[in-house]
Write a protein that holds these residues in place. Sequence first.
Motif, PDB file in Angstrom:
ATOM      1  N   CYS A 153     129.670 -10.859  41.553  1.00 55.62           N
ATOM      2  CA  CYS A 153     129.978 -11.081  40.246  1.00 55.62           C
ATOM      3  C   CYS A 153     131.589 -10.354  39.869  1.00 55.62           C
ATOM      4  O   CYS A 153     132.134 -10.718  38.766  1.00 55.62           O
ATOM      5  N   THR A 154     131.885  -9.205  40.582  1.00 57.98           N
ATOM      6  CA  THR A 154     133.135  -8.678  40.095  1.00 57.98           C
ATOM      7  C   THR A 154     134.408  -9.700  40.475  1.00 57.98           C
ATOM      8  O   THR A 154     135.260  -9.396  39.835  1.00 57.98           O
ATOM      9  N   ASP A 155     134.091 -10.415  41.345  1.00 59.69           N
ATOM     10  CA  ASP A 155     134.897 -11.508  41.632  1.00 59.69           C
ATOM     11  C   ASP A 155     135.048 -12.675  40.774  1.00 59.69           C
ATOM     12  O   ASP A 155     135.831 -13.603  40.763  1.00 59.69           O
ATOM     13  N   LEU A 156     134.153 -12.618  39.988  1.00 58.20           N
ATOM     14  CA  LEU A 156     133.917 -13.926  38.829  1.00 58.20           C
ATOM     15  C   LEU A 156     133.732 -13.352  37.658  1.00 58.20           C
ATOM     16  O   LEU A 156     132.689 -13.652  36.761  1.00 58.20           O
ATOM     17  N   PRO A 157     135.007 -12.908  37.156  1.00 59.62           N
ATOM     18  CA  PRO A 157     134.803 -12.585  35.464  1.00 59.62           C
ATOM     19  C   PRO A 157     134.592 -13.766  34.722  1.00 59.62           C
ATOM     20  O   PRO A 157     135.095 -14.914  34.979  1.00 59.62           O
ATOM     21  N   GLY A 158     133.868 -13.605  33.591  1.00 60.69           N
ATOM     22  CA  GLY A 158     133.607 -14.686  32.685  1.00 60.69           C
ATOM     23  C   GLY A 158     132.524 -15.594  33.158  1.00 60.69           C
ATOM     24  O   GLY A 158     132.207 -16.407  32.288  1.00 60.69           O
ATOM     25  N   VAL A 159     131.814 -15.449  34.430  1.00 58.89           N
ATOM     26  CA  VAL A 159     130.802 -16.283  34.762  1.00 58.89           C
ATOM     27  C   VAL A 159     129.535 -15.595  34.311  1.00 58.89           C
ATOM     28  O   VAL A 159     129.284 -14.392  34.779  1.00 58.89           O
ATOM     29  N   SER A 160     128.650 -16.424  33.905  1.00 54.80           N
ATOM     30  CA  SER A 160     127.241 -15.837  33.341  1.00 54.80           C
ATOM     31  C   SER A 160     126.104 -17.053  33.934  1.00 54.80           C
ATOM     32  O   SER A 160     126.514 -18.007  34.120  1.00 54.80           O
TER      33      SER A 160
END
Length: 628
Positions: A153-160
């Motif tokens: 998740c740290t490499d995917l900001p804005g993803v939820s």
Amino acid sequence: MYSSFRKEHGADTSFIDKNKRIIALAFIIATSFVIYIHRLFSIQVVQGDFYRAQSRTISSQTSRISAQRGEIFDRNAISPIVINANTFIVEITPAEIPAGYYDTVATRLSQYLGISKFDIDARIPSERRKSYTAIAVKTNVPFETIANIAENCTDLPGVSWSSRPIRNYIETGSLSHIIGYVGEITQEEINVMYNQGYTRGSIVGKAGIEKQYDALLQGVPGNESRTVDVYGRIISDAPLITPPQMGKNLVLTIDTRIQTLAEKTLGERIGAVVVLRPATGEILALVSYPYYDPNIFSTADVSSEYLKLVENPDNPLLNRAVAASYPPGSTFKIIMAAAMLNEKTLSPFEKIECAGKLDYGDRIFHCHIHEPGHGWLDLKNGLAQSCDVYFWTLGRDYLGIDKIAKYATLFGIGKNAAIDLPSQSRGFMPTAEWKERRYHERWLGGDTMSASIGQGYVLATPLQVANMMAMVCNSGIVYKPHLLKEVRDPVTNDVIEEVQPQVLFRSDMLPDVWKTVQEYCRYTITSGTPEYPMRNRLVQSAGKTGTSEVAQYKDSWHSWMVAYAPYDAPVEEQVVVATLVEAVNEWEWWAPYATNIIIQGIFANQTYEESVSALGFNHLTQNKRRME
């Protein structure tokens, strides 16, 4: 002196006091008005820019909470055959992605989700990439994929991600054509149903009961409202939630025990089986093979799985029981017999000779028994032996195509069977006028002969053939076939609506006609072509075999059997079974055997294996001679 003046002029003094009060009240009103004007001026002019900015930066953001669809049960209403489960939906909040990193995040996410970056870009066009509103990029995402995204998740900001209810089809197999499946609403569907509460992202029924009763199953979505700024950033802690309401539960007329029995009896033969109650129109079983697993529409690779179904030459998406039409073959002779008895154009006791063939024009029409033929037959034995020569002569010389079409239509051939499914065929009954209009050709006697034995242009669905026999059982009445039995409240389980029998077709034929046709159908079982495959010690039945030749398959025939049982019971206790095995299968004349197995299983409360053993059919091979 002043006091004496007041005493002498009391009325005038009272008038002066009233004027003072009016003046005071007017002063108060005027002062309030001045203050109000000043405040209004201050808000709109002096501080106008400030408040306009505030109104633009604070608003209410409402997100939809999906409602669970109603569950679906068989007629016993004990265990559901369709329930709800949870899956995951992956979303992107574009404004939470650092400037210049959108392409990087979208590319990485596409690799986890197994989709192209183009698919993500299509859902998040450039004009929406500063929005703080979460945008769904993929639904039905498995837990394993969510776990991978969470680990990175740290490499995917804005993803939820969040959970969403999906359909779980517990009972699959042949029920797939009855239940159908669901999917995300398309733009075309939104254009049609925009005023019915559907929005982008809604899950709707695509086939079967899921589509037919989508409005009942859909439920009412809930809402979650939060205060956000102009960019969509949440600025309030406690949301205002309106909970969703689950859709209604549906109880079907289907008996899963009988459905399984019919499914196993048909086996891996392309064809269909219909089992119905003639007294109510309730469908107890509806089998079409091949079928499909509706759960694939909730998987991540739904597109590829659906493509496989579409490209399958056996067309597993086709419900052959109601949406495919076939020449009904010799089952049509039931209609011919009823027409002859009602018209009285020929005595049922008058005999016609069958020498195995009939010369007409420049053609020789061969009966299915060529040499030496059936000999001299009356109507009773002509039906029992399914003699083509008898019915060719009856149709050509005594009834004619107009009367044949009249009675076929009366039985429902070429008319909507009105079953509660979104797709069905009407079949077809030709007329002389139709042929001339369609092909610019004159109707010939040979055409009448073909129609007289359920061939040529005549087409019917297995459901229509079952309805034809239901009319015989009911002495001239066909009830609307239906799959929905009850609508129930999902919380209290109270019955909200119960489906009542509705007359679909009604005949004004003479009562004696129906009694005679019933007797002849029983005689067909005991002394006719299906005597051996329909032999049953437990229950008496009445019915008719049928084979219809298929031009594209040389020396191949569709195999038909339609029967009702128990013959000696009130109609309220009877069931109709119609079985069709397509000509694409290796020829084995399986339909009458299958029908008897199903009747045995229903009334002996036996499984397929137990019924086969009880009837002594264990020795059956895959190849059987043609008999009719």
